[in-house]
Design a protein around this motif. Structure first.
Motif, PDB file in Angstrom:
ATOM      1  N   HIS A 101       0.771  -1.042  -0.004  1.00 40.55           N
ATOM      2  CA  HIS A 101       0.320   0.237  -0.160  1.00 40.55           C
ATOM      3  C   HIS A 101       0.954   1.425   0.366  1.00 40.55           C
ATOM      4  O   HIS A 101       0.287   2.269  -0.709  1.00 40.55           O
ATOM      5  N   ALA A 102       1.960   1.292   0.904  1.00 46.00           N
ATOM      6  CA  ALA A 102       2.960   2.171   0.942  1.00 46.00           C
ATOM      7  C   ALA A 102       2.806   2.853  -0.636  1.00 46.00           C
ATOM      8  O   ALA A 102       3.824   4.017  -0.745  1.00 46.00           O
ATOM      9  N   LEU A 103       4.003   1.686  -1.766  1.00 43.25           N
ATOM     10  CA  LEU A 103       3.961   1.642  -2.551  1.00 43.25           C
ATOM     11  C   LEU A 103       2.891   2.260  -3.607  1.00 43.25           C
ATOM     12  O   LEU A 103       3.562   2.756  -4.632  1.00 43.25           O
ATOM     13  N   MET A 104       1.974   2.005  -3.373  1.00 43.45           N
ATOM     14  CA  MET A 104       0.909   2.259  -4.106  1.00 43.45           C
ATOM     15  C   MET A 104       0.643   3.831  -4.076  1.00 43.45           C
ATOM     16  O   MET A 104       0.501   4.960  -5.048  1.00 43.45           O
ATOM     17  N   GLN A 105       0.565   4.523  -2.511  1.00 48.46           N
ATOM     18  CA  GLN A 105       0.858   5.506  -2.608  1.00 48.46           C
ATOM     19  C   GLN A 105       1.875   6.859  -3.461  1.00 48.46           C
ATOM     20  O   GLN A 105       1.316   7.424  -3.633  1.00 48.46           O
ATOM     21  N   LEU A 106       2.444   6.009  -2.738  1.00 45.76           N
ATOM     22  CA  LEU A 106       4.117   6.698  -3.636  1.00 45.76           C
ATOM     23  C   LEU A 106       3.710   7.226  -5.388  1.00 45.76           C
ATOM     24  O   LEU A 106       4.216   7.779  -5.551  1.00 45.76           O
ATOM     25  N   ALA A 107       3.001   6.047  -5.838  1.00 46.49           N
ATOM     26  CA  ALA A 107       3.516   6.142  -6.573  1.00 46.49           C
ATOM     27  C   ALA A 107       2.116   6.610  -7.422  1.00 46.49           C
ATOM     28  O   ALA A 107       2.216   7.351  -8.652  1.00 46.49           O
ATOM     29  N   ALA A 108       0.959   6.631  -6.642  1.00 43.26           N
ATOM     30  CA  ALA A 108      -0.075   7.988  -7.051  1.00 43.26           C
ATOM     31  C   ALA A 108       0.612   9.454  -6.788  1.00 43.26           C
ATOM     32  O   ALA A 108       0.367  10.464  -7.521  1.00 43.26           O
ATOM     33  N   GLN A 109       1.312   9.422  -5.886  1.00 40.80           N
ATOM     34  CA  GLN A 109       1.915  10.663  -5.672  1.00 40.80           C
ATOM     35  C   GLN A 109       3.148  11.073  -6.335  1.00 40.80           C
ATOM     36  O   GLN A 109       2.908  12.386  -7.235  1.00 40.80           O
ATOM     37  N   ARG A 110       3.458  10.511  -7.251  1.00 42.54           N
ATOM     38  CA  ARG A 110       4.344  11.079  -8.513  1.00 42.54           C
ATOM     39  C   ARG A 110       3.832  10.804  -9.765  1.00 42.54           C
ATOM     40  O   ARG A 110       4.463  11.332 -10.769  1.00 42.54           O
ATOM     41  N   LEU A 111       2.627   9.574 -10.062  1.00 41.82           N
ATOM     42  CA  LEU A 111       2.101   9.380 -11.309  1.00 41.82           C
ATOM     43  C   LEU A 111       1.131  10.097 -11.822  1.00 41.82           C
ATOM     44  O   LEU A 111       0.441   9.351 -12.644  1.00 41.82           O
TER      45      LEU A 111
END
Length: 313
Positions: free
Chosen positions: A42-52
């Motif tokens: 979930h943390a990787l998902m959120q980080l990707a959402a912030q960047r992409l």
């Protein structure tokens, strides 16, 4: 015509775990730490959402297992929304086989069919280079993510050159999801099936696993069996799981006594098969099954039941 921006995240779990373990715990050996995978994903998902952006196709979680039989943790991950578990084979030396090929195949297929505009690739092996180049040839932007190395580098230089952007996960990002277990190595198959301990424990605390007990006889009719018989069934199911899944995978459940929901459901289903009755209306009986299960697991690992801990409800 510009396509709406949509991304995917492809994770080489072997790289992510080894690099993160080395960074925050000083060891790349997967048997020496436990990973809280669900919140990490979930943390990787959120980080990707912030960047992409918010439009995530899915996360591809590339891992390995012996004979491609998923471990308990992998079965839990497979239940997650927007997560696709991909399994390669884990050989007797603990080496992943077939994972790189799966990553390349999925990335190239997604790019060719224009399912994505951006791909986050969490990996370090130079074997990924051809997949990056192929995806880029179809117009996909490839964003290479790596884990901060404690020294030197842990990603191939050419991957860094060819990727459209590069991003590093630092120690503060990955640390919350990695915990040392105290294990010193992964047990060999001979140890798994001979009952020799796989966790470093004082000799005084090590107990040899007893011979598998036979399944208790099933009751005639719908009457609820005695408590001792239901506990025996819980122990019997635990013994079967230890033999089928190996001590290392069962050890991932420790210290207990709470089980992941999907595993708890499997336990109760197996117990109902052995008893020949449904336990849905018998809350105490379900607790007795879990009690028997943990009694057998604790005995397998030479552990005492933690004081003051109630059973899973």
């Amino acid at each position: 015509m510009n396509l709406p921006r949509r991304h995917t995240v492809l994770v080489d779990v072997g790289y992510l775990y080894a690099a993160s373990g080395e960074l925050v715990l000083g060891t790349p050996n997967r048997s020496e730490f436990k990973v809280d995978a669900e919140p990490l994903i979930h943390a990787l998902m959120q980080l990707a959402a912030q960047r992409l952006g918010e439009d995530l196709l899915r996360v591809y979680w590339f891992d390995a297992a012996r004979d491609r039989v998923p471990t308990i943790d992998q079965r839990v991950i497979a239940q997650m929304a927007q997560v696709k578990l991909r399994l390669g084979n884990l050989n007797m030396r603990g080496q992943q086989k077939g994972v790189d090929a799966q990553i390349r195949s999925d990335l190239e297929t997604l790019a060719r069919h224009k399912a994505i505009t951006d791909a986050v690739l969490v990996a370090g092996d130079e074997d990924m280079l051809s997949a990056i180049e192929a995806a880029q040839s179809y117009g996909v932007r490839v964003h290479l993510w790596g884990v901060e190395p404690p020294y030197g580098t842990n990603q191939a230089e050419r991957l860094l050159w060819e990727s459209d952007t590069v991003f590093t996960l630092d120690a503060d990002t990955v640390r919350p999801y990695f915990t040392a277990t105290g294990r010193i190595r992964t047990p060999t198959p001979a140890e798994v099936f001979s009952g020799r301990p796989a966790i470093a424990l004082p000799v005084s605390q090590v107990s040899v696993a007893p011979e598998p007990r036979p399944a208790p006889s099933r009751p005639i009719g719908p009457a609820l069996p005695e408590r001792v018989d239901i506990i025996d069934v819980g122990e019997f199911v635990a013994q079967k799981w230890i033999l089928a899944r190996g001590r290392d995978n069962i050890g991932d459940l420790l210290p207990g006594p709470k089980l992941p929901t999907v595993i708890d459901k499997e336990l109760l289903v197996e117990a109902e098969k052995e008893l020949g009755i449904s336990l849905r209306q018998y809350e105490k009986a379900r607790l007795w099954v879990r009690d028997g299960f943990w009694s057998r697991v604790y005995r397998e690992f030479g552990m005492s039941r933690p004081h003051g801990e109630g059973e899973q409800r």
